[in-house]
Motif scaffolding. Structure first.
Motif, PDB file in Angstrom:
ATOM      1  N   ALA A  66       0.820  -1.220   0.000  1.00  0.00           N
ATOM      2  CA  ALA A  66       0.000   0.000   0.000  1.00  0.00           C
ATOM      3  C   ALA A  66       0.855   1.272   0.000  1.00  0.00           C
ATOM      4  O   ALA A  66       0.369   2.335  -0.367  1.00  0.00           O
ATOM      5  N   LEU A  69       4.792   3.003  -4.207  1.00  0.00           N
ATOM      6  CA  LEU A  69       4.258   3.622  -5.424  1.00  0.00           C
ATOM      7  C   LEU A  69       4.689   2.857  -6.677  1.00  0.00           C
ATOM      8  O   LEU A  69       3.893   2.593  -7.569  1.00  0.00           O
ATOM      9  N   GLN A  72       2.689  -0.204  -7.011  1.00  0.00           N
ATOM     10  CA  GLN A  72       1.293   0.067  -7.386  1.00  0.00           C
ATOM     11  C   GLN A  72       1.179   0.398  -8.871  1.00  0.00           C
ATOM     12  O   GLN A  72       0.276  -0.073  -9.542  1.00  0.00           O
ATOM     13  N   ILE A  73       2.099   1.232  -9.361  1.00  0.00           N
ATOM     14  CA  ILE A  73       2.054   1.566 -10.791  1.00  0.00           C
ATOM     15  C   ILE A  73       2.286   0.299 -11.609  1.00  0.00           C
ATOM     16  O   ILE A  73       1.584   0.015 -12.570  1.00  0.00           O
ATOM     17  N   ALA A  77      -1.458  -0.454 -12.449  1.00  0.00           N
ATOM     18  CA  ALA A  77      -1.694   0.325 -13.658  1.00  0.00           C
ATOM     19  C   ALA A  77      -1.193  -0.399 -14.903  1.00  0.00           C
ATOM     20  O   ALA A  77      -1.879  -0.436 -15.909  1.00  0.00           O
ATOM     21  N   ASP A 211      -6.936   0.489 -20.497  1.00  0.00           N
ATOM     22  CA  ASP A 211      -6.625   0.879 -19.115  1.00  0.00           C
ATOM     23  C   ASP A 211      -7.696   0.309 -18.196  1.00  0.00           C
ATOM     24  O   ASP A 211      -8.643   0.985 -17.818  1.00  0.00           O
TER      25      ASP A 211
ATOM     26  N   THR B 204      -4.864   5.119 -14.673  1.00  0.00           N
ATOM     27  CA  THR B 204      -4.505   4.807 -13.291  1.00  0.00           C
ATOM     28  C   THR B 204      -3.035   5.119 -13.036  1.00  0.00           C
ATOM     29  O   THR B 204      -2.674   5.603 -11.975  1.00  0.00           O
ATOM     30  N   GLU B 205      -2.209   4.880 -14.065  1.00  0.00           N
ATOM     31  CA  GLU B 205      -0.776   5.173 -13.911  1.00  0.00           C
ATOM     32  C   GLU B 205      -0.551   6.663 -13.653  1.00  0.00           C
ATOM     33  O   GLU B 205       0.215   7.051 -12.775  1.00  0.00           O
ATOM     34  N   LEU B 206      -1.245   7.508 -14.429  1.00  0.00           N
ATOM     35  CA  LEU B 206      -1.077   8.948 -14.282  1.00  0.00           C
ATOM     36  C   LEU B 206      -1.532   9.403 -12.891  1.00  0.00           C
ATOM     37  O   LEU B 206      -0.852  10.203 -12.230  1.00  0.00           O
ATOM     38  N   LEU B 208      -1.723   7.553 -10.124  1.00  0.00           N
ATOM     39  CA  LEU B 208      -0.780   7.057  -9.110  1.00  0.00           C
ATOM     40  C   LEU B 208       0.456   7.941  -9.058  1.00  0.00           C
ATOM     41  O   LEU B 208       0.941   8.299  -7.977  1.00  0.00           O
ATOM     42  N   SER B 209       0.956   8.312 -10.242  1.00  0.00           N
ATOM     43  CA  SER B 209       2.216   9.055 -10.255  1.00  0.00           C
ATOM     44  C   SER B 209       2.039  10.496  -9.766  1.00  0.00           C
ATOM     45  O   SER B 209       2.983  11.109  -9.304  1.00  0.00           O
ATOM     46  N   ARG B 211       0.048  11.395  -7.234  1.00  0.00           N
ATOM     47  CA  ARG B 211      -0.148  11.319  -5.799  1.00  0.00           C
ATOM     48  C   ARG B 211      -1.042  12.414  -5.211  1.00  0.00           C
ATOM     49  O   ARG B 211      -0.581  13.204  -4.367  1.00  0.00           O
ATOM     50  N   LEU B 239      -6.108   1.858  -5.296  1.00  0.00           N
ATOM     51  CA  LEU B 239      -4.916   2.711  -5.438  1.00  0.00           C
ATOM     52  C   LEU B 239      -4.436   3.158  -4.052  1.00  0.00           C
ATOM     53  O   LEU B 239      -4.377   4.352  -3.746  1.00  0.00           O
ATOM     54  N   ALA B 240      -4.090   2.165  -3.232  1.00  0.00           N
ATOM     55  CA  ALA B 240      -3.840   2.448  -1.824  1.00  0.00           C
ATOM     56  C   ALA B 240      -2.632   3.343  -1.564  1.00  0.00           C
ATOM     57  O   ALA B 240      -2.525   3.940  -0.493  1.00  0.00           O
ATOM     58  N   SER B 241      -1.714   3.436  -2.536  1.00  0.00           N
ATOM     59  CA  SER B 241      -0.516   4.241  -2.260  1.00  0.00           C
ATOM     60  C   SER B 241      -0.792   5.738  -2.400  1.00  0.00           C
ATOM     61  O   SER B 241       0.020   6.563  -2.020  1.00  0.00           O
ATOM     62  N   LYS B 246      -5.240   6.660   1.185  1.00  0.00           N
ATOM     63  CA  LYS B 246      -4.691   6.222   2.462  1.00  0.00           C
ATOM     64  C   LYS B 246      -5.313   6.997   3.619  1.00  0.00           C
ATOM     65  O   LYS B 246      -5.620   6.448   4.662  1.00  0.00           O
TER      66      LYS B 246
END
Lengths: 354, 281
Positions: A66, A69, A72-73, A77, A211, B204-206, B208-209, B211, B239-241, B246
C-alpha cells in the motif's frame, strides 16, 4: 469477395516442401518462435510507460504494497493493461482466423461480420441503461457484450443458411456488412437516448481502451475465454478441410454443420469477451492472421496458435505506442490499430482482387 | 405615409435593435440560470433538453441542445433572442436567415462567469440587476477564497467522469477552464495544472504518479443514484498508495451546480472548499 485461391496454391507448394518435417516439429518451432516474441513484449511492455518506475522498487518486499508507489504503478496500472492487451489481441486474432477459414474469405473478421458491432451495442446498452446488476455471477457489461456478438452472428448465420444447408459465403459477408450498418445505427440511437455524461462515456468507450485499472474486468471474462480456447483447440483439422470447401470436408468425414456452429460460437465468445475488456478495437482480426499466414503457411494447426500468440504481442505493442507517444496523455489504442489496419486492409483488398 | 410607418415598424423589430428581448430561448443551462437569477425568468420562452434549474424551467418548452437543436420548434416559439453555444455555426446561419438575433456563449474560465452575467444583462436590457448578481457572486467567491487562503494547499484531483464501479475512463480537470479555477479558488493545488487542457483522460498510472492528497469526484445529471455511490467509491481503494486514499480523503459532491458555470458557482466552490479543507468547516 474472392476466395483465398492465390494464397492457397502458393501455400500448397510450401507445404509440400515443409511437410517433410512432421507437424509436431513444425508446431513446436512455430509456438516457440511466436511464443518468444510474445514473451519479449510481455517482459518489455510493463517496464515502459508515461512515468518512471523503478522495477527493483516494484519488487521490493520490505515496503508494504500500500505504500509502494512503484509496485502500485507496476502491478495495478501497467500489468493488468498488458495482460488485457494480450487477451484481447489473442482473442480477436483467433476469431479472425476462424471466420476467414469458415467463410473461405480473406476479408472476414469480427469487424466485417458485424460481430464487433453487436458486442459494442450490447456493452453500450449496458452502460447507457445502467445495467449494473450482475447476472449468473458475471458483470452486466461483458455479458451483454457477448449476447450482442452472439446475437449479431446468429442473425447473419440464419440469413446465410436460410435457404439451404451450409453457409453461403457471399450472403454471409454481405449480411455482415448490412448488420454492421444496422447495428451502428442502433449504437448511435442508444447514444442519442443517453444523457450528456453517458454520451461522453460511450463515445470514449467506442474508441477502445485497455486501461482496465485492475484485474476485475479480466477475471470477469476469463470463463468465456477458457471455453472459447477449448473450442478453438478442437477446430484446426475441420477448419483446414472446410477451407477447401464444405463438400470436400464432408467427404473426409467432417460433420460440417456441427464444426461450423462450434467455430462460430467460439469465435463469437472470444470477440464478445475481447470487446467487453477493451471496447471495439478494430482490425486485429484482419492484420494478424494474414501476417501469420505469410510466415507459417495455411495449416490451421499452425495458424491458429501462432495468431493467438502474435495477436497478443501485436496489441501489447500497439498499446505501448498508445500510452507513450503523447505521454502523459494517451491515444485511444483503437485509433492506433485502425491507423495500421486501415491501409493494411486496403492493401489486402488490392492484392486479393488481382 | 402608411408605407413610412410600416418601414419604421420593420426597422424597430430588426435584429440588434435596442428594444430588450421579451421572448428568450436559451439552450445554455448556465445562461438560463443567470437570466432567472437576475429575476428576468418570465422572459424565457424555451430552454434546452438539459435545463433542470431553477425548477420553473420544467414548465417551459424544450428545444434540443448543443448537438441536436430543434430549429423548427425554436422558430415556433417566436423568440426575439436565442442563447446558443459559440460553435453552433449552422444554427447561427439558420437564425440569421430567419432574422432572429442570438447571443453566442462559450465555456471558459471562472472569471468569465460573472463577465457573462454582465454581458447577458446588457444584452437583455437589465444591466443593473446583472451587475447586482455578478457582484454578489464575486463577493461570495472572494469570501470562500479568504476563508481557506491560509490553509495548506493539498494536491487535488477533481474527477468529473468515471465508469461505474471501476477505475476506467476517468476524466479529470486539466490546467484550464472553470473547474480548474474552482479547485484553485477552493485552495486546492490541481494535480494536472501543467496539462493545459479543460479535461484530461487520467489513466490509473497517471493518477498514481501524481499522488493527489485529495480526490473530489463530481456526480451530476438525471441518473445519479445516491444509494449506489458508497459502493462505487470503493473502486478507489485499489490505489492504496495515493495519499488521498490512504487518508480517507476521497469525496463525492452531487449536483449539477458543479458542472454548470452559472450563478450557483460560488455555492459550488464553497462546498468544494469544505471537501478539500474539512477542518476549516
Amino acid at each position: 469477395m474472392k476466395p483465398m485461391l492465390a494464397t492457397k496454391t502458393r501455400n500448397h507448394e510450401e507445404e509440400s516442401i515443409s511437410s517433410m518435417r512432421p507437424i509436431r516439429t513444425r508446431l513446436a518451432i512455430t509456438v516457440a518462435s511466436f511464443g518468444a516474441v510474445l514473451a519479449a513484449t510481455l517482459l518489455l511492455a510493463p517496464v515502459v510507460g508515461s512515468t518512471h518506475v523503478s522495477i527493483r522498487g516494484a519488487f521490493d518486499r520490505t515496503i508494504p504494497f500500500a505504500d509502494n508507489l512503484d509496485a502500485q504503478i507496476f502491478f495495478i496500472a501497467r500489468l493488468p493493461r498488458v495482460v488485457a492487451a494480450a487477451l484481447v489481441g489473442g482473442s480477436l486474432a483467433a476469431a479472425g482466423v476462424v471466420f476467414q477459414a469458415l467463410l473461405r474469405n480473406p476479408l472476414a473478421s469480427p469487424d466485417t461480420l458485424g460481430v464487433s458491432s453487436g458486442a459494442a451495442l450490447g456493452a453500450m446498452a449496458a452502460i447507457t441503461f445502467h445495467l449494473d446488476v450482475p447476472l449468473l455471477g458475471l458483470p452486466a457489461v461483458p455479458l451483454s457484450s457477448v449476447i450482442g456478438s452472439l446475437g449479431a452472428l446468429g442473425v447473419v448465420y440464419a440469413l446465410a443458411t436460410a435457404r439451404r444447408r451450409g453457409l453461403s459465403t457471399t450472403v454471409l459477408l454481405l449480411a455482415g456488412v448490412t448488420m454492421t450498418a444496422f447495428l451502428t445505427a442502433l449504437i448511435l440511437f442508444t447514444q442519442y437516448l443517453a444523457d450528456f455524461a453517458d454520451t461522453f462515456r460511450t463515445v470514449r468507450w467506442l474508441m477502445g481502451t485497455l486501461d482496465v485499472g485492475g484485474y476485475a474486468p479480466i477475471v470477469a471474462v476469463l470463463p468465456m475465454l477458457v471455453v472459447a480456447l477449448g473450442l478453438f483447440a478442437s477446430l484446426p483439422r475441420a477448419l483446414d478441410l472446410i477451407s477447401f470447401g464444405e463438400q470436400a470436408a464432408a467427404s473426409r468425414g467432417v460433420n460440417v454443420v456441427r464444426a461450423e456452429r462450434m467455430a462460430l460460437v467460439s469465435a463469437s465468445l472470444a470477440t464478445g469477451a475481447a470487446v467487453a475488456i477493451g471496447g471495439p478495437i478494430g482490425f486485429i482480426g484482419i492484420i494478424v492472421p494474414h501476417l501469420v499466414r505469410l510466415l507459417v503457411g495455411s495449416d490451421h494447426r499452425l495458424v491458429l496458435p501462432a495468431s493467438i500468440l502474435f495477436g497478443a504481442a501485436f496489441l501489447i505493442a500497439c498499446d505501448v505506442v498508445a500510452r507513450t507517444v503523447f505521454a502523459p496523455l494517451e491515444v485511444p489504442v483503437g485509433v492506433i490499430t485502425a491507423l495500421i489496419g486501415g491501409p493494411f486492409f486496403l492493401w489486402l483488398l488490392v492484392r486479393s482482387s488481382r | 405615409m402608411p408605407a413610412a410607418v410600416a418601414f419604421l415598424a420593420v426597422a424597430i423589430s430588426r435584429p440588434g435593435s435596442a428594444a430588450p428581448p421579451q421572448r428568450i430561448v436559451s439552450i445554455i443551462p448556465a445562461v438560463t440560470e443567470m437570466i432567472f437569477a437576475m429575476g428576468e425568468g418570465a422572459r424565457v420562452a424555451g430552454v434546452s433538453s438539459f435545463d433542470a434549474f431553477p425548477p420553473e424551467v420544467s414548465r417551459l418548452p424544450r428545444v434540443g441542445a448543443l448537438l441536436d437543436p430543434d430549429v423548427e420548434r425554436m422558430l415556433s416559439l417566436k423568440p426575439d433572442l436565442v442563447v446558443l453555444y459559440a460553435t453552433q455555426s449552422e444554427l447561427k446561419q439558420r437564425l440569421d436567415r430567419a432574422s432572429i438575433p442570438y447571443y453566442s456563449y462559450e465555456h471558459r474560465a471562472l472569471a468569465d462567469i460573472t463577465s457573462t452575467v454582465r454581458a447577458v444583462g446588457a444584452r437583455i436590457g437589465s444591466p443593473g440587476r446583472a451587475e447586482q448578481l455578478a457582484a454578489g457572486i464575486e463577493r461570495a467567491i472572494a469570501a470562500v477564497r479568504t476563508s481557506v487562503a491560509q490553509r495548506p494547499r493539498p494536491r487535488t484531483l477533481l474527477v468529473f467522469e468515471r465508469e461505474g464501479s471501476s477505475l476506467r475512463n476517468i476524466y479529470a480537470t486539466g490546467g484550464y477552464g472553470f473547474l480548474h479555477d474552482m479547485v484553485e479558488a477552493a485552495c486546492g493545488d490541481d494535480v494536472f495544472s501543467d496539462i493545459k487542457r479543460q479535461s484530461v483522460q487520467a489513466t490509473t498510472e497517471l493518477i498514481l504518479s501524481r499522488r493527489p492528497d485529495v480526490i473530489v469526484e463530481l456526480r451530476y445529471g438525471d441518473n445519479v443514484k445516491v444509494a449506489d455511490i458508497p459502493r462505487e467509491m470503493q473502486a478507489w481503494n485499489a490505489l492504496a498508495s495515493i495519499p488521498a486514499v490512504k487518508n480517507h480523503r476521497v469525496h463525492v459532491l452531487v449536483g449539477d451546480e458543479y458542472v454548470v458555470p452559472g450563478p450557483r458557482v460560488a455555492d459550488a466552490i464553497k462546498r468544494l472548499a469544505n471537501a478539500i479543507h474539512p477542518e476549516a468547516r
